[in-house]
Design a protein around this motif. Structure first.
Motif, PDB file in Angstrom:
ATOM      1  N   ARG A  74      42.671  40.573  40.201  1.00 27.06           N
ATOM      2  CA  ARG A  74      43.351  40.958  38.963  1.00 27.06           C
ATOM      3  C   ARG A  74      43.501  39.730  38.085  1.00 27.06           C
ATOM      4  N   ASP A  76      45.406  38.508  34.618  1.00 35.38           N
ATOM      5  CA  ASP A  76      46.442  38.793  33.623  1.00 35.38           C
ATOM      6  C   ASP A  76      46.365  37.739  32.535  1.00 35.38           C
ATOM      7  N   ILE A  85      44.961  43.092  31.000  1.00 35.80           N
ATOM      8  CA  ILE A  85      44.757  43.167  32.447  1.00 35.80           C
ATOM      9  C   ILE A  85      43.308  43.542  32.740  1.00 35.80           C
ATOM     10  N   ILE A  87      41.082  44.431  36.246  1.00 28.06           N
ATOM     11  CA  ILE A  87      41.160  44.657  37.686  1.00 28.06           C
ATOM     12  C   ILE A  87      39.794  45.077  38.216  1.00 28.06           C
ATOM     13  N   PHE A 232      46.814  46.093  42.149  1.00 28.45           N
ATOM     14  CA  PHE A 232      45.419  46.423  41.880  1.00 28.45           C
ATOM     15  C   PHE A 232      45.227  47.902  41.529  1.00 28.45           C
TER      16      PHE A 232
END
Length: 241
Positions: A74, A76, A85, A87, A232
């Protein structure tokens, strides 16, 4: 020397050459792994959290990268007060970039997921590459910004082909060039690594990465932090964004 003897002698030369190249590839890989902390230390790396910032055309973007080995990652980031974000998991991925106009998290395309899944292997793409069913060839030497580097060609089971350039002076990986197909189009990505530092249990990491679109500089790296798998999942949108 008759024709048969000549052909036999030539065959022996070719066999000898192939064994030299195969041995050279393994030799370069072994020196590289020893230089960055050793195989045992990398086998003991199961999760990682990296904190830093991206410099995109003069705009500094705070970023945190969290990865569980072979499972999920992930990213950020914060841009203009909005949280983005990215993922990627072993089975798919999500992306939510409100500063790019996205209103809701969107599932990533299979090609986009495939291209990023290499990053799930935090133990390194050259560690145990044979056990992964991949091949590594020693190509020779090639200049990288004035440094004559060892060049390796790594072919992965998913079809991705990467060229890896290792500096003979310290056996660090300083550049990778990867070719892959994304959304039906061939793409090539070059990544440069620098500012190597010893982290945690003796592992060596590049604290600066250049990907062409911007520079990434890490200020903190945590080795084997405890990570909640829920981060996640599909991102929950903040109504304020």
């Amino acid at each position: 020397m008759n024709t048969r003897s000549l052909l036999f002698a030539f065959a022996l030369v070719l066999i000898g050459m192939s064994s030299v190249f195969a041995q050279s590839a393994d030799e370069v890989v072994d020196k590289y792994l020893a230089a960055i902390g050793g195989k045992d230390a990398w086998h003991n790396l199961h999760s990682i959290r990296m904190v830093g910032e991206v410099n995109a055309n003069g705009t500094k973007i705070p970023m945190t990268l969290t990865v569980v080995h072979k499972k999920a990652m992930r990213q950020d980031m914060t841009v203009m007060g909005m949280s983005g974000i990215n993922i990627v998991t072993a089975n798919g991925g999500w992306v939510y970039m409100p500063f790019a106009g996205q209103k809701e998290p969107e599932a990533q395309t299979p090609d986009a997921v495939k291209m990023q899944q290499d990053q799930l292997d935090i133990q390194g793409q050259l560690l145990d590459y044979k056990q992964k069913g991949e091949t590594c060839e020693y190509i020779g030497k090639e200049d990288v910004d004035g440094t004559e580097c060892y060049k390796l060609k790594l072919t992965k089971t998913n079809g991705t082909v990467s060229s890896l350039f290792i500096d003979p002076s310290n056996n660090y990986l300083i550049r990778t060039t990867t070719k892959a197909k994304v959304d039906g189009q061939d793409q090539e990505q070059t990544i440069n690594f620098s500012n190597f530092e010893k982290v945690g249990n003796g592992l060596i990491f590049p604290m600066a990465i250049n990907m062409g679109m911007g520079d990434v500089k890490f200020t903190k790296i945590e080795i084997n932090p405890t990570i909640d798998d829920k981060i996640f999942d599909k991102p929950v949108v903040d109504d304020k964004h």
